[in-house]
Design an enzyme around this catalytic site. Structure first.
Site, short mmCIF file in Angstrom:
data_model
loop_
_atom_site.label_atom_id
_atom_site.label_comp_id
_atom_site.label_asym_id
_atom_site.label_seq_id
_atom_site.Cartn_x
_atom_site.Cartn_y
_atom_site.Cartn_z
N GLN A 96 0.85 -1.20 0.00
CA GLN A 96 0.00 0.00 0.00
C GLN A 96 0.88 1.25 0.00
O GLN A 96 0.40 2.36 -0.13
CB GLN A 96 -0.90 0.03 1.24
CG GLN A 96 -1.83 -1.15 1.36
CD GLN A 96 -2.51 -1.18 2.71
OE1 GLN A 96 -3.52 -0.53 2.95
NE2 GLN A 96 -1.92 -1.93 3.63
N ASP A 106 6.37 4.63 -1.28
CA ASP A 106 7.73 5.14 -1.05
C ASP A 106 8.82 4.44 -1.86
O ASP A 106 9.97 4.87 -1.84
CB ASP A 106 8.07 5.08 0.47
CG ASP A 106 7.95 3.65 1.04
OD1 ASP A 106 7.61 3.54 2.24
OD2 ASP A 106 8.18 2.68 0.30
N HIS A 142 -1.37 1.42 -4.45
CA HIS A 142 -1.73 2.85 -4.32
C HIS A 142 -0.78 3.77 -5.08
O HIS A 142 -0.69 4.95 -4.75
CB HIS A 142 -1.78 3.24 -2.83
CG HIS A 142 -2.82 2.49 -2.07
ND1 HIS A 142 -2.80 2.36 -0.71
CD2 HIS A 142 -3.93 1.84 -2.49
CE1 HIS A 142 -3.84 1.65 -0.32
NE2 HIS A 142 -4.54 1.31 -1.37
N CYS A 194 -0.19 20.65 -21.59
CA CYS A 194 -1.54 21.24 -21.68
C CYS A 194 -1.78 22.32 -20.63
O CYS A 194 -2.82 22.96 -20.63
CB CYS A 194 -2.58 20.14 -21.53
SG CYS A 194 -2.72 19.53 -19.84
N ALA A 214 0.83 -3.29 17.15
CA ALA A 214 -0.50 -3.00 17.71
C ALA A 214 -1.55 -3.94 17.14
O ALA A 214 -1.37 -4.56 16.09
CB ALA A 214 -0.87 -1.55 17.38
N ALA A 241 8.35 -4.74 12.42
CA ALA A 241 8.69 -5.48 11.19
C ALA A 241 10.20 -5.71 11.08
O ALA A 241 10.66 -6.81 10.72
CB ALA A 241 8.19 -4.70 9.98
C1 BV8 Z 1 -11.39 2.73 -3.75
C2 BV8 Z 1 -1.81 6.62 -1.38
C3 BV8 Z 1 -13.25 2.54 -5.21
C4 BV8 Z 1 -1.80 8.10 -1.20
C5 BV8 Z 1 -3.59 5.74 0.08
C6 BV8 Z 1 -14.96 -0.28 0.89
C7 BV8 Z 1 -14.53 -0.68 -0.36
C8 BV8 Z 1 -13.83 0.20 -1.18
C9 BV8 Z 1 -13.54 1.49 -0.74
C10 BV8 Z 1 -13.96 1.87 0.51
C11 BV8 Z 1 -14.65 0.99 1.32
N1 BV8 Z 1 -14.92 1.64 2.47
C12 BV8 Z 1 -14.39 2.88 2.41
C13 BV8 Z 1 -13.81 3.06 1.23
C14 BV8 Z 1 -13.16 4.27 0.79
C15 BV8 Z 1 -11.66 4.28 1.11
C16 BV8 Z 1 -11.30 3.71 2.46
O1 BV8 Z 1 -10.84 2.58 2.55
N2 BV8 Z 1 -11.49 4.50 3.50
C17 BV8 Z 1 -11.09 4.04 4.81
C18 BV8 Z 1 -10.42 5.17 5.56
C19 BV8 Z 1 -12.32 3.52 5.51
N3 BV8 Z 1 -10.95 3.58 0.09
C20 BV8 Z 1 -10.65 4.23 -1.03
O2 BV8 Z 1 -11.03 5.36 -1.27
C21 BV8 Z 1 -9.84 3.50 -2.07
N4 BV8 Z 1 -10.48 3.63 -3.34
O3 BV8 Z 1 -11.71 1.81 -3.08
O4 BV8 Z 1 -11.95 3.01 -4.98
C22 BV8 Z 1 -14.14 3.59 -4.64
C23 BV8 Z 1 -14.19 4.81 -5.27
C24 BV8 Z 1 -15.07 5.79 -4.76
C25 BV8 Z 1 -15.83 5.54 -3.61
C26 BV8 Z 1 -15.75 4.30 -2.96
C27 BV8 Z 1 -14.90 3.32 -3.49
C28 BV8 Z 1 -8.46 4.14 -2.21
C29 BV8 Z 1 -7.66 3.93 -0.96
C30 BV8 Z 1 -6.20 4.35 -1.23
C31 BV8 Z 1 -5.92 5.70 -0.62
N5 BV8 Z 1 -4.51 6.03 -0.78
N6 BV8 Z 1 -2.26 5.97 -0.14
C32 BV8 Z 1 -0.73 8.54 -0.25
O5 BV8 Z 1 0.02 7.71 0.28
O6 BV8 Z 1 -0.66 9.77 -0.02
S1 BV8 Z 1 -4.03 5.00 1.52
C33 BV8 Z 1 -2.81 5.28 2.63
O7 BV8 Z 1 -3.39 5.13 3.88
C34 BV8 Z 1 -1.72 4.26 2.59
O8 BV8 Z 1 -1.38 3.86 1.30
C35 BV8 Z 1 -2.29 3.15 3.40
O9 BV8 Z 1 -3.03 2.28 2.62
C36 BV8 Z 1 -3.23 3.88 4.31
C37 BV8 Z 1 -2.59 3.93 5.65
O10 BV8 Z 1 -2.70 2.66 6.09
P1 BV8 Z 1 -1.39 1.88 6.58
O11 BV8 Z 1 -0.46 1.63 5.47
O12 BV8 Z 1 -1.95 0.74 7.29
O13 BV8 Z 1 -0.66 2.86 7.50
P2 BV8 Z 1 -1.22 3.36 8.85
O14 BV8 Z 1 -0.47 4.59 9.19
O15 BV8 Z 1 -2.69 3.39 8.79
O16 BV8 Z 1 -0.85 2.21 9.88
C38 BV8 Z 1 0.51 1.88 10.09
C39 BV8 Z 1 0.48 0.55 10.82
O17 BV8 Z 1 1.83 0.17 11.03
C40 BV8 Z 1 -0.17 0.63 12.18
O18 BV8 Z 1 -1.03 -0.49 12.36
C41 BV8 Z 1 1.00 0.55 13.15
O19 BV8 Z 1 0.67 -0.15 14.35
C42 BV8 Z 1 1.99 -0.26 12.36
N7 BV8 Z 1 3.38 -0.03 12.68
C43 BV8 Z 1 3.98 1.08 13.20
N8 BV8 Z 1 5.31 0.85 13.34
C44 BV8 Z 1 5.54 -0.41 12.90
C45 BV8 Z 1 4.32 -0.98 12.48
N9 BV8 Z 1 4.23 -2.23 12.00
C46 BV8 Z 1 5.36 -2.95 11.93
N10 BV8 Z 1 6.57 -2.48 12.30
C47 BV8 Z 1 6.69 -1.23 12.79
N11 BV8 Z 1 7.90 -0.76 13.20
#
Ligand code: BV8
Length: 248
Positions: A104, A107, A122, A153, A218, A234
């Protein structure tokens, strides 16, 4: 981390598996110094919610602000290095070419660690698009402030990433589903398992009776369903796991 943290049945399954899928999120890059989506952004960006910035609406409203945020992230990721977790996956893939990383993250650190065939659900910070034609743009004049414009453009340029509300690249989704559909083992590493449709991938494997391992300090919504949920970083757990596999 005590060796015992990795259950023996998991070591056996991982040593035997030829087709492994590793779904990664921002947490795998945390130990490289890349802020995750849930950690507060640092410095100037601390007051912004990344989930609000990573949207077409934010770009429409203030292209200069959104462009500046991605430029900051692109420059930050260019300064950091892949960590031991990224390198462990590359080592594993070199012994098991059937290992597929589905990320996801935007980077590019998996590729810089030498992992091949990375599926970027993504998009990537390394790609810049014309916001009107969606074609890739390699060179542009970077203005002192505000978003640059397409040399062809004149529309604003945007990062080649998938924003909330935008559909994922069809090819990437198809590749991810194909990999999970034939996997013998799935790992979910460093993701909050909240963002769809990526968060549904481990469930596809569980429904087929394929074991799913979560590695995360977590709890996440995946934790209660996973075959094993290892509480750990990780960069600690993945090298320990890969080094214990005696992959020959
Ligand atoms: C879409 C790129 C169709 C940009 C990102 C159901 C089905 C489909 C869509 C939806 C749905 N319900 C809701 C939606 C809409 C939405 C969504 O999911 N919303 C969420 C908030 C509920 N999804 C979308 O919009 C997707 N599009 O499905 O298209 C559509 C179209 C229109 C309307 C509806 C559907 C697009 C989603 C992609 C968005 N773009 N990234 C950018 O990076 O700027 S998402 C972005 O956030 C990241 O890529 C990543 O995916 C997400 C963050 O999540 P994580 O990677 O998990 O990171 P996070 O910070 O959250 O967590 C870090 C984790 O690491 C933590 O658990 C932590 O404990 C852990 N951690 C910390 N340190 C460590 C560690 N683990 C291991 N080792 C460590 N040291």
């Amino acid at each position: 981390m005590p060796e015992g943290k990795i259950p023996a049945p998991l070591l056996d399954a991982a040593a035997e598996a030829r087709r492994v899928v590793v779904l990664t999120g921002a947490g795998i890059s945390a130990e490289s110094g890349v802020p995750t989506f849930r950690d507060a952004q640092t410095g100037l960006w601390a007051r912004y919610d990344p989930q609000q910035l990573a949207t077409p609406e934010a770009f429409e409203r203030d292209p200069g602000l959104v462009w500046a945020w991605y430029r900051w992230r692109r420059e930050l990721t260019a300064r950091v290095e892949p960590n031991a977790a990224h390198h462990a996956l590359t080592r594993w893939q070199r012994r098991r070419p059937g290992l597929c990383v589905v990320t996801q993250n935007v980077d590019g650190l998996h590729q810089r660690a030498g992992t091949e065939g990375v599926v970027e659900l993504h998009g990537s910070l390394s790609r810049t698009l014309c916001s009107a034609e969606r074609c890739m743009v390699e060179d542009w004049a970077e203005p002192d402030d505000g978003a640059p414009r397409c040399p062809c453009c004149g529309a604003y340029l945007r990062p080649g990433v998938v924003w909330f509300g935008e559909s994922l690249p069809e090819q990437a989704v198809a590749a991810a589903l194909q990999a999970v559909g034939s996997a013998e083992l799935v790992l979910s590493v460093g993701t909050s398992s909240l963002v769809q449709p990526a968060a549904s991938l481990p469930g596809e494997a569980l429904r087929r009776g394929v074991p799913v391992v979560e590695i995360n300090p977590a709890e996440t919504p995946l934790s209660p369903e996973a075959s094993w949920s290892i509480r750990g970083a990780a960069a600690e757990v993945l090298p320990m796991l890969v080094d214990s596999l005696n992959l020959g």
